[in-house]
Design an enzyme around this catalytic site. Structure first.
Site, PDB file in Angstrom:
ATOM      1  N   GLU A   1       0.831  -1.179  -0.090  1.00  0.00           N
ATOM      2  CA  GLU A   1      -0.028   0.062   0.028  1.00  0.00           C
ATOM      3  C   GLU A   1       0.892   1.117   0.004  1.00  0.00           C
ATOM      4  OE1 GLU A   1      -1.777   3.097   1.215  1.00  0.00           O
ATOM      5  OE2 GLU A   1      -2.114   2.230   2.900  1.00  0.00           O
TER       6      GLU A   1
ATOM      7  N   CYS B   1      -1.445   8.952   2.682  1.00  0.00           N
ATOM      8  CA  CYS B   1      -1.737   8.450   1.051  1.00  0.00           C
ATOM      9  C   CYS B   1      -2.546   8.721   0.406  1.00  0.00           C
ATOM     10  CB  CYS B   1      -1.271   6.995   1.285  1.00  0.00           C
ATOM     11  SG  CYS B   1      -2.598   5.966   2.329  1.00  0.00           S
TER      12      CYS B   1
END
Ligand code: UN1
Length: 502
Positions: free
Chosen positions: A260, A294
């Protein structure tokens, strides 16, 4: 800080390697500073490779028993870990704020995310379903079952120092796995506190060591971890550079990685969008967490016909974002994590302006690690817009045609999160269609960040392809076994093959 730690029952700060109880400290010590005040919060002795070995060996030993403990009973222990997190939500959330600079609401929100995934995992512990299939052979039955995978290596970044561990650890635990956690060296105190909260519950039930914590350097502990043949899955959250390395090393030993990595998230604002809604969503997604998620919004594509209405609203809203002590009332944006992050922020702005960008708001460091949330009108195909800078910088691009806006949105190396603001069914469905957003997350009339744990979380392209958290992400933490059973007296072969002897 001391209040938070005392509240958590942690007065005695500790060595970097934990397998249930503390192991002897090494002489490699790091200082941990509050990014807002610069104050020294604590000193952490780092684990070396020998300590890593002991933690992994212990986790593997415990996992061999844990995998046979019924999944719903594993869920019951995870339920108690969720309750233990609930009991310290305020203190742990404050520690997150102190260590990484999140505002109070976001520090608490992060712990809430961990509680939520614990709850999700409890339910999941009774739903680790496999399929049954009809066999083509008479008197045969086929089905698949999901078994625990083993001991999982989890690498986390500074920006979600509690929740990303929980996404992995809570699921892994109900799936029958052990977890060895290597947190960011920028957020070791939250990791220690989190680990101790969970370990206390595990120890009470005789499962001490199921979760190991190793706070160590990438070069020693990190490299050993990703090469460790005892870890069938490495789940890593962080930069594309880190993820590329982890992915290659783990693939080299034919194990699994769950990555990720970076995002370059965008919102498209259509002419029929609710601009008040869009403004609020854009400001939270771009400036929340000081741009250090993110999922942070990095680019907006605004239809030319409404940019004259939306941009002044954004500039006005940016002027109202109170930057300061993350634990103070009314503050919406805390500091960046460290001086390196401030440098990256300044460098990106200088580069954007050199590439033809026009500063609309912010654009400068305020003091210490505090920066102003920044809005830049970008020209099409500006190179800097292809990069993820972990800071509150938002690029604004105008467009005339939705298909072109979708093309620009997708035309970056990353593919994590995306949104469209529109009241048009057609525009929304186009955005969500196969020729729409290429991201792992695509939203309508909400921002790019702040995803709920119930959905699978992750993205495509350089974001790494992994999915954590909700939906069926649990499958990454288990191994699938297909079983064919013959309850007849013949041995028919599949595909009609005859292979008779004698
Ligand atoms: C991250 O920044 O690594 O969707 C995770 C969000 C949070 C998780 C972010 N639930 O913004």
């Amino acid at each position: 800080m001391l209040n938070s730690l005392t509240g958590l029952g942690l007065s005695d700060l500790n060595p970097g390697a934990w397998a249930g109880s503390a192991l002897p400290a090494s002489s490699d010590v790091i200082d941990v500073h509050n990014p807002a005040s610069g104050a020294l919060l604590g000193r952490v002795a780092l684990a070396d490779v020998a300590q890593y070995e002991r933690v992994v060996a212990e986790a593997c030993r415990v996992q061999a028993e844990w995998r046979m403990f019924p999944a719903p009973r594993r869920g019951e222990i995870v339920r108690q870990i969720g309750d233990a997190l609930r009991a310290v939500k305020v203190e742990l959330g404050e520690l997150v704020s102190l260590e990484v600079g999140k505002i109070r609401a976001e520090g608490q929100g992060e712990v809430q995310e961990s509680i939520d995934i614990a709850d999700f995992s409890v339910g999941l512990s009774r739903q680790l379903y496999g399929l049954t299939m009809h066999s083509e052979r008479p008197s045969h039955r086929m089905y698949e079952q999901w078994h625990p995978l083993g001991t999982i290596g989890v690498i986390t970044a500074f920006n979600f120092p509690n929740a990303v561990w929980a996404w992995n650890a809570m699921l892994a635990a109900v799936c029958g796995d052990a977890v060895v956690w290597k947190p960011s060296l920028k957020a070791p105190l939250t990791a220690i506190a989190t680990h101790v909260v969970a370990e206390q519950v595990l120890a009470k039930h005789g499962w001490s060591g199921l979760f190991g914590l190793v706070i160590g350097r990438d070069a020693g502990v990190g490299e050993t971890m990703i090469r460790d043949p005892r870890l069938p899955l490495i789940s890593a959250t962080g930069s594309v550079r880190m993820g590329r390395h982890v992915g290659q090393v783990v693939a080299g030993r034919l194990a699994r990685s769950l990555l990720e990595l970076g995002g370059n998230n965008a919102i498209i604002v259509e002419p029929d969008a609710d601009l008040a809604l869009a403004t609020r969503a854009i400001v939270f997604a771009a400036a929340g967490t000081a741009g250090q998620r993110c999922t942070t919004l990095r680019r907006i594509f605004v239809h030319r016909s409404i940019s004259g209405a939306l941009i002044p609203k954004l500039v006005a809203a940016y002027g109202q974002i109170k930057v300061g002590d993350p634990l103070a009332e009314g503050v919406l944006m805390g500091p960046l994590i460290d001086a390196g992050a401030v440098e990256a922020y300044e460098h990106a702005i200088t580069t954007a302006l050199a590439q033809g960008g026009e500063l609309l708001a912010g654009g400068r460091r305020l003091h210490g690690n505090f920066v102003a949330p920044t809005l830049i009108r970008a020209v099409r195909d500006m190179a800097i817009c292809r990069e993820e800078t972990f800071a509150p910088i938002l690029y604004v691009v105008e467009y005339d045609d939705l298909a072109d806006a979708i093309h620009m949105q997708n035309d970056v190396p990353q593919g994590l999160s995306s949104s469209i603001f529109t009241n048009s069914f057609r525009s929304a469905e186009l955005f969500l269609s196969a020729k729409g957003s290429d991201c792992g997350i695509a939203n309508v009339n909400i921002g790019t960040s702040g995803a709920e744990i119930g959905g699978a979380f992750g993205g495509e392209k350089e974001t790494g392809g992994g999915r954590e958290s909700g939906s069926d992400s649990w499958k990454a933490y288990m191994r699938r076994q297909t079983n064919t059973l013959n309850y007849g007296t013949d041995l028919p072969l599949a595909q009609g093959i005859r292979f008779d002897v004698g």
